[in-house]
Motif scaffolding. Structure first.
Motif, PDB file in Angstrom:
ATOM      1  N   PRO A  26       0.627  -1.309  -0.002  1.00 43.19           N
ATOM      2  CA  PRO A  26      -0.031  -0.157  -0.069  1.00 43.19           C
ATOM      3  C   PRO A  26       0.679   1.199  -0.095  1.00 43.19           C
ATOM      4  O   PRO A  26       1.969   1.431   0.646  1.00 43.19           O
ATOM      5  CB  PRO A  26      -0.880   0.015   1.111  1.00 43.19           C
ATOM      6  CG  PRO A  26      -0.956  -1.507   1.584  1.00 43.19           C
ATOM      7  CD  PRO A  26       0.313  -2.093   1.096  1.00 43.19           C
ATOM      8  N   LEU A  27       0.463   2.075  -0.865  1.00 47.12           N
ATOM      9  CA  LEU A  27       0.892   3.663  -1.029  1.00 47.12           C
ATOM     10  C   LEU A  27      -0.264   4.623  -0.843  1.00 47.12           C
ATOM     11  O   LEU A  27      -0.940   4.515  -1.797  1.00 47.12           O
ATOM     12  CB  LEU A  27       2.073   3.783  -2.032  1.00 47.12           C
ATOM     13  CG  LEU A  27       2.353   5.136  -2.541  1.00 47.12           C
ATOM     14  CD1 LEU A  27       3.486   5.508  -1.473  1.00 47.12           C
ATOM     15  CD2 LEU A  27       3.143   5.098  -3.705  1.00 47.12           C
ATOM     16  N   LEU A  45       3.787   1.386   3.034  1.00 50.06           N
ATOM     17  CA  LEU A  45       3.560   0.398   3.994  1.00 50.06           C
ATOM     18  C   LEU A  45       4.299  -0.792   3.739  1.00 50.06           C
ATOM     19  O   LEU A  45       3.872  -1.812   3.118  1.00 50.06           O
ATOM     20  CB  LEU A  45       2.222   0.430   4.422  1.00 50.06           C
ATOM     21  CG  LEU A  45       1.820  -0.534   5.626  1.00 50.06           C
ATOM     22  CD1 LEU A  45       2.296   0.376   6.901  1.00 50.06           C
ATOM     23  CD2 LEU A  45       0.442  -0.703   5.722  1.00 50.06           C
ATOM     24  N   GLU A  46       5.212  -1.105   4.310  1.00 49.72           N
ATOM     25  CA  GLU A  46       6.120  -2.430   3.927  1.00 49.72           C
ATOM     26  C   GLU A  46       5.977  -3.318   5.122  1.00 49.72           C
ATOM     27  O   GLU A  46       6.643  -4.395   5.322  1.00 49.72           O
ATOM     28  CB  GLU A  46       7.474  -2.072   3.833  1.00 49.72           C
ATOM     29  CG  GLU A  46       7.701  -1.503   2.553  1.00 49.72           C
ATOM     30  CD  GLU A  46       7.669  -2.517   1.264  1.00 49.72           C
ATOM     31  OE1 GLU A  46       7.874  -3.366   1.171  1.00 49.72           O
ATOM     32  OE2 GLU A  46       6.846  -1.912   0.433  1.00 49.72           O
ATOM     33  N   ALA A 159      15.144  -2.639  -3.653  1.00 48.71           N
ATOM     34  CA  ALA A 159      14.970  -1.620  -4.719  1.00 48.71           C
ATOM     35  C   ALA A 159      13.591  -1.730  -5.665  1.00 48.71           C
ATOM     36  O   ALA A 159      13.181  -0.572  -6.135  1.00 48.71           O
ATOM     37  CB  ALA A 159      16.098  -1.508  -5.870  1.00 48.71           C
ATOM     38  N   THR A 160      13.009  -2.855  -5.714  1.00 48.62           N
ATOM     39  CA  THR A 160      11.563  -2.865  -6.296  1.00 48.62           C
ATOM     40  C   THR A 160      10.578  -1.948  -5.431  1.00 48.62           C
ATOM     41  O   THR A 160       9.670  -1.650  -6.038  1.00 48.62           O
ATOM     42  CB  THR A 160      11.214  -4.322  -6.136  1.00 48.62           C
ATOM     43  OG1 THR A 160      10.766  -4.893  -4.842  1.00 48.62           O
ATOM     44  CG2 THR A 160      12.037  -5.296  -6.982  1.00 48.62           C
ATOM     45  N   ILE A 161      10.883  -1.606  -4.268  1.00 49.81           N
ATOM     46  CA  ILE A 161       9.965  -0.667  -3.595  1.00 49.81           C
ATOM     47  C   ILE A 161      10.087   0.675  -4.359  1.00 49.81           C
ATOM     48  O   ILE A 161       9.054   1.613  -4.554  1.00 49.81           O
ATOM     49  CB  ILE A 161      10.316  -0.346  -1.983  1.00 49.81           C
ATOM     50  CG1 ILE A 161      10.320  -1.508  -1.127  1.00 49.81           C
ATOM     51  CG2 ILE A 161       9.666   0.765  -1.494  1.00 49.81           C
ATOM     52  CD1 ILE A 161      11.083  -1.578   0.008  1.00 49.81           C
ATOM     53  N   GLY A 162      11.343   0.995  -4.808  1.00 49.58           N
ATOM     54  CA  GLY A 162      11.594   2.182  -5.710  1.00 49.58           C
ATOM     55  C   GLY A 162      10.867   2.211  -6.986  1.00 49.58           C
ATOM     56  O   GLY A 162      10.395   3.218  -7.322  1.00 49.58           O
ATOM     57  N   THR A 311       7.299   8.636   3.313  1.00 45.78           N
ATOM     58  CA  THR A 311       8.147   7.654   4.296  1.00 45.78           C
ATOM     59  C   THR A 311       7.915   6.420   4.336  1.00 45.78           C
ATOM     60  O   THR A 311       6.540   5.962   3.957  1.00 45.78           O
ATOM     61  CB  THR A 311       7.805   8.346   5.590  1.00 45.78           C
ATOM     62  OG1 THR A 311       8.601   7.571   6.662  1.00 45.78           O
ATOM     63  CG2 THR A 311       6.447   8.126   6.117  1.00 45.78           C
ATOM     64  N   ILE A 312       8.804   5.470   3.926  1.00 50.50           N
ATOM     65  CA  ILE A 312       8.843   4.059   4.004  1.00 50.50           C
ATOM     66  C   ILE A 312       8.708   3.641   5.468  1.00 50.50           C
ATOM     67  O   ILE A 312       9.602   3.608   6.251  1.00 50.50           O
ATOM     68  CB  ILE A 312       9.831   3.433   3.326  1.00 50.50           C
ATOM     69  CG1 ILE A 312      10.047   4.314   1.890  1.00 50.50           C
ATOM     70  CG2 ILE A 312      10.008   2.011   3.288  1.00 50.50           C
ATOM     71  CD1 ILE A 312      11.108   3.910   1.104  1.00 50.50           C
ATOM     72  N   VAL A 313       7.516   2.832   5.893  1.00 53.52           N
ATOM     73  CA  VAL A 313       7.252   2.196   7.005  1.00 53.52           C
ATOM     74  C   VAL A 313       7.747   1.002   6.775  1.00 53.52           C
ATOM     75  O   VAL A 313       7.075   0.052   6.338  1.00 53.52           O
ATOM     76  CB  VAL A 313       5.889   2.531   7.488  1.00 53.52           C
ATOM     77  CG1 VAL A 313       5.517   1.636   8.775  1.00 53.52           C
ATOM     78  CG2 VAL A 313       5.283   3.679   7.657  1.00 53.52           C
TER      79      VAL A 313
END
Length: 330
Positions: A26-27, A45-46, A159-162, A311-313
């Motif tokens: 989720p973003l 949300l990680e 990096a796939t989050i990026g 912000t990356i949680v």
């Protein structure tokens, strides 16, 4: 951009081997946080996955390669999150996983590592001693040592989050004409998350500011980034155990120097305040490392005023009793 160790094509390929349960997290814009922070805030949300942290992205890449043509046994040192992720990914691919951790690590993290079927060895020291012991086991038994942040797979998985952030820029655009994303705040520990996400942003969205955040009580990587050479510390003193390293890896620092626009240090009180805000205004129970981005805004509201900040949680594996003490403290 000068070249890091990471490769954007490999990062795109990583998505094909990572279990979808870890992807497309989720973003969303969290308007409830904004009055207290003075800026537009969106959350990546990680924690909504089986290991409750971003680490599964990297361990999926590592174990997929090992399952094809590597040793069937692996060992890693972990403060807890990497160990859980490697245990989860290894179990799904029939690998024998051993995790070395400090006996002072968060009990909930250690219990979960055991529950996922990994062997667990505890050492009487901090994470750096666990790293030494894991390396010794790998040498003695001739098995694969997984080193978070040094092993490029851990960085390229993160990096796939990026990639997801870049692809979601239009989704996050506020109603007015402000830029879609101004700044991404990233928790900084060993550096896998920061260098991975930072590499993608600098390659595909260079206008986005990349700021890394570390506790004042565990400043080694930040001091190294500022001095442009490895700086070690004798000890750490922070509740953010997931980022409490003392010995930065030179190759990781080299990457960080190319992708981070800034690194900042935050106080423990701000980390706790960030955890409390995420609970009160976003309904999120997070571990201290996941609140570093909010802490950075709290300590420098003027810097972020009027900007759109993501912000990356990054994790929610926290000892329940300790969590209650922190968020209910005055």
């Amino acid at each position: 951009m000068q070249e890091t160790r990471l490769d954007t094509a490999r990062i795109r390929a990583a998505r094909r081997v990572i279990d979808p349960v870890f992807l497309d997290t989720p973003l969303y814009r969290c308007e409830a946080l904004e009055p207290g922070l003075g800026c537009t805030v969106s959350i990546k949300l990680e924690t909504a996955n089986p290991v409750r942290s971003f680490k599964g992205r990297g361990t999926e890449v590592v174990t997929s390669l090992l399952a094809e043509h590597g040793p069937r046994a692996v060992v890693c040192a972990s403060a807890g999150n990497l160990g859980q992720a490697l245990a989860w990914s290894g179990r799904g691919r029939g690998l024998d996983v051993t995790v070395v951790a400090s006996r002072f690590a968060t009990v909930a993290k250690l219990d979960r590592i055991r529950a996922l079927g990994a062997g667990l060895e505890l050492v009487d020291g901090d994470h750096e001693l666990a790293r030494e012991r894991a390396a010794a086991i790998a040498r003695y038994e001739g098995i694969r040592l997984v080193e978070d942040s040094l092993d490029i797979e851990t960085c390229e998985g993160a990096a796939t989050i990026g990639l997801e952030l870049v692809e979601s820029v239009e989704q996050l655009k506020p109603a007015d004409t402000a830029p879609s994303i101004d700044t991404v705040l990233i928790a900084l520990g060993g550096g896998a998350l920061a260098t991975g996400v930072g590499h993608v942003l600098k390659a595909l969205a260079p206008e986005v500011e990349v700021i890394c955040v570390q506790p004042l009580g565990a400043p080694a990587m930040t001091l190294s980034w500022r001095g442009r050479h490895v700086v070690t510390t004798d000890s750490t003193d922070t509740i953010a155990d997931g980022v409490a390293g003392r010995y930065p890896i030179p190759a990781v620092l080299d990457d960080l120097l190319l992708v981070a626009d800034d690194t900042v240090l935050v106080q423990e009180a701000s980390i706790i305040a960030g955890m409390r805000m995420l609970l009160d205004h976003a309904g999120l129970v997070v571990e201290p490392s996941a609140a570093l981005g909010i802490a950075a805004i709290l300590e420098d509201r003027d810097r972020f005023a009027g900007r759109h900040v993501v912000t990356i949680v990054c994790g929610s594996n926290v000892d329940v009793d300790a969590y209650h003490r922190w968020v209910t403290s005055s």
